[in-house]
Design an enzyme around this catalytic site. Structure first.
Site, mmCIF file in Angstrom:
data_model
loop_
_atom_site.group_PDB
_atom_site.id
_atom_site.type_symbol
_atom_site.label_atom_id
_atom_site.label_comp_id
_atom_site.label_asym_id
_atom_site.label_seq_id
_atom_site.Cartn_x
_atom_site.Cartn_y
_atom_site.Cartn_z
ATOM 1 N N LYS A 1 5.870 7.045 64.749
ATOM 2 C CA LYS A 1 5.779 8.347 64.092
ATOM 3 C C LYS A 1 4.445 8.450 63.370
ATOM 4 O O LYS A 1 4.240 7.891 62.301
ATOM 5 C CB LYS A 1 6.906 8.583 63.082
ATOM 6 C CG LYS A 1 6.977 10.079 62.770
ATOM 7 C CD LYS A 1 7.437 10.440 61.379
ATOM 8 C CE LYS A 1 6.462 10.263 60.270
ATOM 9 N NZ LYS A 1 5.330 11.223 60.229
ATOM 10 N N GLU B 1 3.170 -1.958 54.207
ATOM 11 C CA GLU B 1 1.778 -2.029 53.777
ATOM 12 C C GLU B 1 1.550 -0.796 52.930
ATOM 13 O O GLU B 1 1.484 0.311 53.445
ATOM 14 C CB GLU B 1 0.889 -2.066 55.014
ATOM 15 C CG GLU B 1 -0.378 -2.826 54.781
ATOM 16 C CD GLU B 1 -1.518 -1.898 54.474
ATOM 17 O OE1 GLU B 1 -1.637 -1.523 53.279
ATOM 18 O OE2 GLU B 1 -2.250 -1.552 55.382
ATOM 19 N N CYS C 1 -6.366 2.107 51.724
ATOM 20 C CA CYS C 1 -5.427 1.356 50.894
ATOM 21 C C CYS C 1 -6.178 0.249 50.161
ATOM 22 O O CYS C 1 -5.791 -0.163 49.089
ATOM 23 C CB CYS C 1 -4.314 0.778 51.750
ATOM 24 S SG CYS C 1 -4.915 -0.098 53.187
ATOM 25 N N GLU D 1 -3.103 4.811 42.128
ATOM 26 C CA GLU D 1 -3.911 4.943 43.332
ATOM 27 C C GLU D 1 -4.335 6.406 43.480
ATOM 28 O O GLU D 1 -3.497 7.297 43.579
ATOM 29 C CB GLU D 1 -3.093 4.513 44.557
ATOM 30 C CG GLU D 1 -3.880 4.591 45.843
ATOM 31 C CD GLU D 1 -3.133 4.016 47.034
ATOM 32 O OE1 GLU D 1 -1.978 4.393 47.261
ATOM 33 O OE2 GLU D 1 -3.720 3.176 47.741
HETATM 34 P P1 NAI Z 1 3.209 9.122 52.488
HETATM 35 O O1 NAI Z 1 3.607 7.761 52.083
HETATM 36 O O2 NAI Z 1 4.092 10.271 52.141
HETATM 37 O O3 NAI Z 1 3.007 9.167 54.086
HETATM 38 C C1 NAI Z 1 2.832 8.062 54.937
HETATM 39 C C2 NAI Z 1 3.741 8.189 56.161
HETATM 40 O O4 NAI Z 1 5.096 8.157 55.731
HETATM 41 C C3 NAI Z 1 3.587 9.509 56.934
HETATM 42 O O5 NAI Z 1 3.760 9.255 58.314
HETATM 43 C C4 NAI Z 1 4.731 10.335 56.398
HETATM 44 O O6 NAI Z 1 5.159 11.330 57.304
HETATM 45 C C5 NAI Z 1 5.809 9.290 56.223
HETATM 46 N N1 NAI Z 1 6.865 9.633 55.266
HETATM 47 C C6 NAI Z 1 6.780 10.430 54.167
HETATM 48 N N2 NAI Z 1 7.973 10.520 53.552
HETATM 49 C C7 NAI Z 1 8.837 9.756 54.258
HETATM 50 C C8 NAI Z 1 10.215 9.433 54.113
HETATM 51 N N3 NAI Z 1 10.939 9.916 53.118
HETATM 52 N N4 NAI Z 1 10.774 8.600 55.019
HETATM 53 C C9 NAI Z 1 10.046 8.078 56.015
HETATM 54 N N5 NAI Z 1 8.742 8.356 56.218
HETATM 55 C C10 NAI Z 1 8.143 9.184 55.345
HETATM 56 O O7 NAI Z 1 1.758 9.394 51.929
HETATM 57 P P2 NAI Z 1 1.030 10.814 51.692
HETATM 58 O O8 NAI Z 1 1.954 11.783 51.051
HETATM 59 O O9 NAI Z 1 0.407 11.230 52.958
HETATM 60 O O10 NAI Z 1 -0.092 10.392 50.653
HETATM 61 C C11 NAI Z 1 0.225 10.274 49.277
HETATM 62 C C12 NAI Z 1 -0.400 9.045 48.685
HETATM 63 O O11 NAI Z 1 0.103 7.878 49.319
HETATM 64 C C13 NAI Z 1 -1.901 8.932 48.849
HETATM 65 O O12 NAI Z 1 -2.579 9.660 47.889
HETATM 66 C C14 NAI Z 1 -2.093 7.457 48.704
HETATM 67 O O13 NAI Z 1 -2.089 7.116 47.352
HETATM 68 C C15 NAI Z 1 -0.864 6.862 49.358
HETATM 69 N N6 NAI Z 1 -1.135 6.460 50.766
HETATM 70 C C16 NAI Z 1 -1.418 5.158 51.032
HETATM 71 C C17 NAI Z 1 -1.751 4.780 52.314
HETATM 72 C C18 NAI Z 1 -2.091 3.370 52.666
HETATM 73 O O14 NAI Z 1 -2.834 3.143 53.608
HETATM 74 N N7 NAI Z 1 -1.544 2.387 51.986
HETATM 75 C C19 NAI Z 1 -1.845 5.756 53.401
HETATM 76 C C20 NAI Z 1 -1.464 7.087 53.027
HETATM 77 C C21 NAI Z 1 -1.149 7.405 51.739
#
Ligand code: NAI
Ligand code: MG
Length: 505
Positions: free
Chosen positions: A198, A273, A307, A408
């Site tokens: 996904k 991660e 990250c 973050e």
């Molecule tokens: P997110 O954690 O919501 O999204 C990452 C993935 O998880 C996407 O594919 C999203 O569709 C999915 N997702 C979201 N809610 C979910 C749920 N309830 N169940 C299963 N999958 C779900 O991150 P978002 O909203 O895009 O970004 C917010 C913050 O998260 C960023 O500002 C950053 O701080 C952090 N982040 C960290 C990342 C990393 O590489 N460690 C990557 C992206 C975001």
């Protein structure tokens, strides 16, 4: 969907973007979402719609998991490791041949500069596939000498077998969309699993294009399924699915906690991660030119949306003023623009939401009394006003307990913190909920190793920053997650161990 851009794109990219709709890849077929719904993905440099994408939801995830299960029990498990290796290698070749095309598509969907897509994301993605295709034929168990104290003199043959886990669900973020997809697919497939991927809703395009290459490579139908959709619907359905054996999640710590809870239904294995707020530490005895570059690149690479961003920069007091000033000066000269412009050094943030989030942190920093030396506002250039551009920001006089030094931000916002001594530093450097990476700049070899020991992080970079490789394990400690991707350690995530006893008496 017609797309116009001021920069020329390859014919293959325009014809991909010209599709009226990008469908889901389920069981080797391109399918509409069961709901019939679609969502739009945009070019963050100008907000232009790049394409319509079928919006996967629980029903589509069900279909994809069923297809992955059939492929796991059927064609994929019948292939020898060497045949699997060849197919993964073939996928690497196809991706390498189309690197330029994928780099453009990634830059359009994500915003990152074409230089970063071309020199970073693509070669790494190809290399990951090659590296793990090599492992497919080298996954093995061991024979173990067993004694059985309660049965003296008994003879047994005991051995272990490393078996695939089964159906892997992979939820990935938008900051390195293709790279994250490949980083999950490569080891999962090498170990003999099948996958439901996904992609992030902000950046589904390269994963879908990769799906086309998967089929072209001859990887059997259903081995790789791609279901774009939103997190709370498609993502959550995958995380709680009772027939998914393992979930690999990359994203925010907050959602990481949600997927762990969702995984409890069938107790699927999970690796996470998550976020970071990593220290990048400069001692006064460092090669200061190299350290200055490392400070800059550490926080501003990929618009700070890493990250592993070196977001908390610690500088020893005697060199604090000149290094902070140099960082701000350099940040002021960064050339921003659409990623496809070869002159662009920094692209836009991924989305309006992310832009607002980051601007909110800048405000919080000012309110808390940190000194903003530059940036932190939307780019004023007329050509950039429809995009999600923010001027790279440098905050000085930050204290470690401020919100901007603890949370973050995931954007181009550097927080610079002075320190007096090694002891004073270590407590500060380790003082967040995260522990993904850390950077140390010093010429003192003993200090370098002392720091490598003292820092609570999954990766420590000494006199370098942001280096990753297919062979080097990647993952965090504390609330940055658990499990390791990449390197031989990834094999543990995607296999399970069976213990076999044979009575020889
Ligand atoms: P997110 O954690 O919501 O999204 C990452 C993935 O998880 C996407 O594919 C999203 O569709 C999915 N997702 C979201 N809610 C979910 C749920 N309830 N169940 C299963 N999958 C779900 O991150 P978002 O909203 O895009 O970004 C917010 C913050 O998260 C960023 O500002 C950053 O701080 C952090 N982040 C960290 C990342 C990393 O590489 N460690 C990557 C992206 C975001
Ligand atoms: Mg997009």
């Amino acid at each position: 969907m017609t797309t116009t851009t001021a920069f020329e794109v390859l014919p293959a990219v325009s014809s991909f973007l010209d599709k009226p709709r990008h469908k889901l890849l389920i069981g080797g077929q391109w399918a509409e979402a069961a709901s019939g719904r679609t969502f739009e993905t945009v070019d963050p440099s100008d907000g232009r719609v790049l394409g319509k994408v079928a919006e996967g939801d629980a029903e589509d995830v069900d279909r994809a998991v069923a297809a992955a299960r059939r492929a796991f029990q059927g064609p994929w498990s019948r292939l020898s490791p060497s045949e699997r290796a060849k197919l993964i290698y073939k996928l690497a070749d196809l991706l390498e041949k189309r690197s330029e095309e994928f780099a453009q598509l990634e830059t359009l969907d994500n915003g990152k500069s074409i230089r970063e897509s071309t020199r970073g994301d693509l070669p790494l993605a190809v290399d990951l596939l090659r590296y793990f295709s090599g492992w497919a034929t080298k996954i093995h168990g061991e024979t173990l000498p067993v004694s059985v104290p309660y049965y003296p003199g008994a003879k047994f043959l005991h051995y272990t077998v490393r078996e695939p886990v089964g159906v892997v669900g992979a939820i990935i973020p938008w900051n390195f969309p293709l790279l994250m997809a490949v980083e999950r697919l490569a080891p999962a497939l090498a170990c003999g699993n099948t996958v439901v991927l996904k992609p992030a809703e902000q950046t589904p395009l390269t994963a879908l294009r990769l799906g086309e290459l998967v089929l072209e490579a001859g990887i059997p139908e259903g081995v790789v399924n791609v279901v774009p959709g939103y997190g709370p619907t498609a993502g959550a359905a995958l995380a709680r699915h009772m027939d998914v054996d393992k979930l690999t999640f990359t994203g925010s710590t907050e959602v990481g906690r949600e997927v762990v809870k969702a995984s409890a239904g069938n107790l699927k294995r999970v690796s996470l991660e998550l976020g970071g707020k990593s220290p990048n530490i400069v001692f006064a005895d460092a090669d200061l030119d190299a350290a200055a570059k490392g400070m800059f690149m550490g926080i501003f690479y990929n618009q700070g949306q890493c990250c592993s961003a070196g977001a908390r920069i610690f500088v020893e007091k005697s060199k604090f003023e000149p290094l902070v000033a140099a960082l701000a000066e350099k940040a002021k000269t960064v050339r921003q623009g659409p990623g496809l412009d070869p002159k662009t050094q920094m692209g836009p943030l991924i989305s309006k939401e992310q832009l607002e989030r980051v601007l909110g942190y800048v405000e919080a920093g000012k309110r808390e009394g940190a000194r903003l030396l530059c940036g932190g506002e939307r780019a004023p250039e007329p050509g950039l006003k429809n995009g999600y551009f923010i001027k790279p920001a440098v905050f000085s006089e930050v204290s470690p307990d401020m919100k901007i030094a603890q949370e973050e931000i995931f954007g181009p916002v550097a927080t610079v913190i002075p320190f007096e001594s090694e002891e004073d530093l270590i407590a500060k450097a380790n003082g967040t909920i995260y522990g993904l990476v850390a950077g140390v700049w010093t010429k003192d070899i003993k200090r370098a190793f002392r720091m490598a020991q003292a820092l609570k992080a999954g990766t420590v970079w000494i006199n370098c920053y942001h280096f990753v490789d297919a062979a080097a394990p990647w993952g965090g400690v504390k609330q940055s997650g658990y499990g390791r991707e990449k390197g031989p350690y990834a094999l543990e995530q995607y296999t399970q161990l069976k213990s076999v006893w044979v009575d020889l008496n």
